[in-house]
Scaffold this active site. Structure first.
Site, PDB file in Angstrom:
ATOM      1  N   ASP A  61       0.183 -54.273 -61.002  1.00  0.00           N
ATOM      2  CA  ASP A  61       1.235 -54.982 -61.720  1.00  0.00           C
ATOM      3  C   ASP A  61       0.657 -56.141 -62.542  1.00  0.00           C
ATOM      4  OD1 ASP A  61       3.936 -55.195 -62.420  1.00  0.00           O
ATOM      5  OD2 ASP A  61       4.312 -56.698 -60.877  1.00  0.00           O
ATOM      6  N   ASP A  64      -1.858 -54.366 -65.475  1.00  0.00           N
ATOM      7  CA  ASP A  64      -1.267 -53.743 -66.670  1.00  0.00           C
ATOM      8  C   ASP A  64      -0.923 -54.789 -67.726  1.00  0.00           C
ATOM      9  OD1 ASP A  64       1.052 -54.811 -65.501  1.00  0.00           O
ATOM     10  OD2 ASP A  64       2.079 -52.891 -65.316  1.00  0.00           O
ATOM     11  N   ASP A  82       7.407 -51.547 -67.891  1.00  0.00           N
ATOM     12  CA  ASP A  82       6.949 -52.342 -66.747  1.00  0.00           C
ATOM     13  C   ASP A  82       8.135 -52.809 -65.911  1.00  0.00           C
ATOM     14  OD1 ASP A  82       4.827 -53.769 -65.261  1.00  0.00           O
ATOM     15  OD2 ASP A  82       5.873 -55.551 -66.005  1.00  0.00           O
ATOM     16  N   ASP A  86       9.029 -51.604 -62.139  1.00  0.00           N
ATOM     17  CA  ASP A  86       9.141 -52.599 -61.068  1.00  0.00           C
ATOM     18  C   ASP A  86      10.432 -52.403 -60.278  1.00  0.00           C
ATOM     19  OD1 ASP A  86       6.726 -53.773 -61.730  1.00  0.00           O
ATOM     20  OD2 ASP A  86       7.623 -55.548 -62.685  1.00  0.00           O
TER      21      ASP A  86
END
Length: 194
Positions: A61, A64, A82, A86
């Site tokens: 996380d 990226d 993203d 998540d």
């Protein structure tokens, strides 16, 4: 809450990020895959391994975003991907814990007369509302909405700590309490900035 620590960690990832030839979107999807494996581990009662995989997901996380920033690959779609991944990761991990509690592979303690699976459902809903409050306030013109005592990194750290020490139900109860405090913090901040 951990924004200053998060920035230091992000800075330490810069050398790695510049040298990686991978797309940040690929790293995002790999992180989601790791969360799915973590959910399977929780669902089958391998709580400690699930905690390790949450940490590994956290690594991806951070990575990226670092790869996107350092290589000039930041795009609106990448940010959206993203964020969506998540949310999926949060959901799938809690679903794995719920499954493990229901089938008995995770001991299902009752904390304050509430079973573990129900704590997870409340934590999942409140985690989503934390995210939604920020997104909705920013869409309405609110500024500085990445505040609060329990943003996603804090929630994952608490969940991991609970997995490592065998106190999953109390950790999830803490997440429930702190997410509601975060929602209140964001609503108050939005009221003052909108």
């Amino acid at each position: 809450m951990l924004n200053h620590i998060k920035n230091k960690i992000r800075n330490s990832f810069k050398p790695i990020a510049k040298s990686l030839p991978f797309s940040p979107n690929l790293l995002t999807v790999i992180g989601l895959g790791i969360s799915i494996i973590a959910a399977v581990m929780f669902g089958t009662g391998r709580v400690f391994i699930g905690g390790i995989l949450i940490l590994l997901n956290g690594f991806f996380d951070i990575l990226d975003g670092a790869v996107a920033r350092e290589n000039g690959w930041m795009t609106p779609f990448g940010g959206l991907l993203d964020s969506v991944c998540d949310r999926y990761a949060d959901a799938i991990i809690f679903i794995g814990i719920i499954y493990g509690a229901i089938v008995g592979s995770i001991s299902d303690p009752v904390l304050l007369n509430i079973p573990l699976w129900l704590w997870c459902i409340i934590a999942l809903i409140s985690s989503y509302i934390v995210s939604y409050t920020r997104a909705r306030a920013e869409a309405a013109g609110g500024k500085g909405m990445n505040i609060g005592i329990a943003e996603r990194p804090e929630r994952m750290i608490i969940l991991t700590a609970g997995a490592f020490v065998g106190l999953l139900a109390p950790a999830i109860a803490v997440i429930v309490i702190l997410t509601h405090i975060t929602i209140a913090q964001r609503l108050l901040h939005a009221r003052n900035t909108l």
